[in-house]
Design a protein around this motif. Structure first.
Motif, PDB file in Angstrom:
ATOM      1  N   LYS A  45       2.801 -16.714   9.352  1.00  0.00           N
ATOM      2  CA  LYS A  45       3.956 -15.900   9.844  1.00  0.00           C
ATOM      3  C   LYS A  45       5.282 -14.764   8.468  1.00  0.00           C
ATOM      4  O   LYS A  45       4.235 -15.154   7.159  1.00  0.00           O
ATOM      5  N   GLY A  46       5.271 -13.718   8.606  1.00  0.00           N
ATOM      6  CA  GLY A  46       5.834 -12.789   7.683  1.00  0.00           C
ATOM      7  C   GLY A  46       6.611 -11.959   7.682  1.00  0.00           C
ATOM      8  O   GLY A  46       7.471 -11.389   9.033  1.00  0.00           O
ATOM      9  N   VAL A  47       6.358 -10.555   7.008  1.00  0.00           N
ATOM     10  CA  VAL A  47       7.743  -9.867   7.645  1.00  0.00           C
ATOM     11  C   VAL A  47       7.236  -8.551   6.165  1.00  0.00           C
ATOM     12  O   VAL A  47       6.403  -8.622   5.161  1.00  0.00           O
ATOM     13  N   GLU A  48       6.791  -7.611   7.703  1.00  0.00           N
ATOM     14  CA  GLU A  48       6.425  -6.048   6.981  1.00  0.00           C
ATOM     15  C   GLU A  48       7.979  -5.006   6.529  1.00  0.00           C
ATOM     16  O   GLU A  48       8.554  -5.206   7.330  1.00  0.00           O
ATOM     17  N   LEU A  49       7.744  -4.340   5.213  1.00  0.00           N
ATOM     18  CA  LEU A  49       8.939  -3.420   4.990  1.00  0.00           C
ATOM     19  C   LEU A  49       7.685  -2.073   5.274  1.00  0.00           C
ATOM     20  O   LEU A  49       7.068  -1.655   4.546  1.00  0.00           O
ATOM     21  N   ILE A  50       8.574  -1.391   5.832  1.00  0.00           N
ATOM     22  CA  ILE A  50       7.652   0.095   5.325  1.00  0.00           C
ATOM     23  C   ILE A  50       9.318   1.358   4.558  1.00  0.00           C
ATOM     24  O   ILE A  50      10.339   1.231   4.996  1.00  0.00           O
ATOM     25  N   VAL A  51       8.998   1.454   3.642  1.00  0.00           N
ATOM     26  CA  VAL A  51      10.314   2.493   2.427  1.00  0.00           C
ATOM     27  C   VAL A  51       9.563   3.616   3.341  1.00  0.00           C
ATOM     28  O   VAL A  51       8.550   4.344   2.541  1.00  0.00           O
TER      29      VAL A  51
ATOM     30  N   GLN B 180      -2.112  -6.687  -3.913  1.00  0.00           N
ATOM     31  CA  GLN B 180      -1.133  -7.737  -4.228  1.00  0.00           C
ATOM     32  C   GLN B 180       0.122  -6.984  -5.050  1.00  0.00           C
ATOM     33  O   GLN B 180      -0.674  -5.964  -5.837  1.00  0.00           O
ATOM     34  N   CYS B 181       0.799  -7.952  -4.812  1.00  0.00           N
ATOM     35  CA  CYS B 181       2.169  -6.936  -5.397  1.00  0.00           C
ATOM     36  C   CYS B 181       3.012  -8.152  -5.657  1.00  0.00           C
ATOM     37  O   CYS B 181       2.836  -9.168  -5.224  1.00  0.00           O
TER      38      CYS B 181
ATOM     39  N   TYR C 218       4.874   7.255   1.795  1.00  0.00           N
ATOM     40  CA  TYR C 218       5.800   6.184   2.628  1.00  0.00           C
ATOM     41  C   TYR C 218       5.219   4.937   1.594  1.00  0.00           C
ATOM     42  O   TYR C 218       3.545   5.219   0.967  1.00  0.00           O
ATOM     43  N   GLN C 219       5.633   3.532   1.667  1.00  0.00           N
ATOM     44  CA  GLN C 219       4.927   2.732   1.137  1.00  0.00           C
ATOM     45  C   GLN C 219       5.346   1.016   2.049  1.00  0.00           C
ATOM     46  O   GLN C 219       6.166   1.992   2.779  1.00  0.00           O
ATOM     47  N   VAL C 220       3.577   0.268   2.468  1.00  0.00           N
ATOM     48  CA  VAL C 220       4.542  -0.943   3.360  1.00  0.00           C
ATOM     49  C   VAL C 220       3.779  -1.365   2.325  1.00  0.00           C
ATOM     50  O   VAL C 220       3.586  -1.767   1.469  1.00  0.00           O
ATOM     51  N   LEU C 221       4.995  -2.998   2.200  1.00  0.00           N
ATOM     52  CA  LEU C 221       5.016  -3.668   1.448  1.00  0.00           C
ATOM     53  C   LEU C 221       4.969  -5.447   2.857  1.00  0.00           C
ATOM     54  O   LEU C 221       5.488  -4.672   3.551  1.00  0.00           O
ATOM     55  N   VAL C 222       4.249  -6.216   2.399  1.00  0.00           N
ATOM     56  CA  VAL C 222       4.004  -7.534   3.458  1.00  0.00           C
ATOM     57  C   VAL C 222       4.004  -8.187   2.890  1.00  0.00           C
ATOM     58  O   VAL C 222       3.357  -9.124   1.400  1.00  0.00           O
ATOM     59  N   GLN C 223       5.058  -8.951   3.473  1.00  0.00           N
ATOM     60  CA  GLN C 223       5.050 -11.032   3.156  1.00  0.00           C
ATOM     61  C   GLN C 223       4.389 -11.889   3.364  1.00  0.00           C
ATOM     62  O   GLN C 223       4.473 -11.625   4.982  1.00  0.00           O
TER      63      GLN C 223
ATOM     64  N   ARG D 258       0.845  -1.459  -0.098  1.00  0.00           N
ATOM     65  CA  ARG D 258       0.064  -0.201   0.183  1.00  0.00           C
ATOM     66  C   ARG D 258       0.633   1.411   0.204  1.00  0.00           C
ATOM     67  O   ARG D 258       1.618   1.057   0.493  1.00  0.00           O
ATOM     68  N   VAL D 259       0.249   2.438  -0.954  1.00  0.00           N
ATOM     69  CA  VAL D 259       1.488   2.943  -0.831  1.00  0.00           C
ATOM     70  C   VAL D 259       0.417   4.827  -0.539  1.00  0.00           C
ATOM     71  O   VAL D 259      -0.463   4.906  -0.642  1.00  0.00           O
ATOM     72  N   PHE D 260       0.707   5.253   0.913  1.00  0.00           N
ATOM     73  CA  PHE D 260       0.517   6.274   1.318  1.00  0.00           C
ATOM     74  C   PHE D 260       0.967   7.088   1.265  1.00  0.00           C
ATOM     75  O   PHE D 260       1.799   7.850  -0.337  1.00  0.00           O
ATOM     76  N   ASP D 261       0.842   8.633   1.816  1.00  0.00           N
ATOM     77  CA  ASP D 261       1.733  10.289   0.745  1.00  0.00           C
ATOM     78  C   ASP D 261       3.077   9.821   0.490  1.00  0.00           C
ATOM     79  O   ASP D 261       2.814  10.359   0.281  1.00  0.00           O
TER      80      ASP D 261
END
Length: 76
Positions: free
Chosen positions: A28-34, A62-63, A16-21, A11-14
């Motif tokens: 279980k998974g991983v969250e990335l905040i760019v 989905q990405c 930054y963006q957040v990616l989730v696996q 999801r792209v915010f104003d």
């Protein structure tokens, strides 16, 4: 039993963006905040079985694995 593959969302915010696996076998998974400055935060997370409903409600889309892995390689 067949092994399932992780699913990837973003999801792209104003500014930054957040990616989730999400590993669909273990939830279980991983969250990335760019961040806008290029910094990437990585957090390992244990989700519950409602994660896909939660992601949809929060308007994640989905990405693909390549996009996620490119950011993961730069994560701190």
């Amino acid at each position: 039993m067949a092994k399932s593959f992780p699913q990837y969302f973003k999801r792209v915010f104003d500014d930054y963006q957040v990616l989730v696996q999400v590993n669909t076998d273990t939830f279980k998974g991983v969250e990335l905040i760019v961040h806008p400055d290029g910094k990437i935060e990585k957090t390992e997370i244990e989700f519950d079985e409602d994660i896909f409903d939660d992601l949809a409600a929060d308007e994640f889309m989905q990405c693909n694995v390549l996009e996620f892995q490119m950011h993961m390689a730069k994560a701190t």
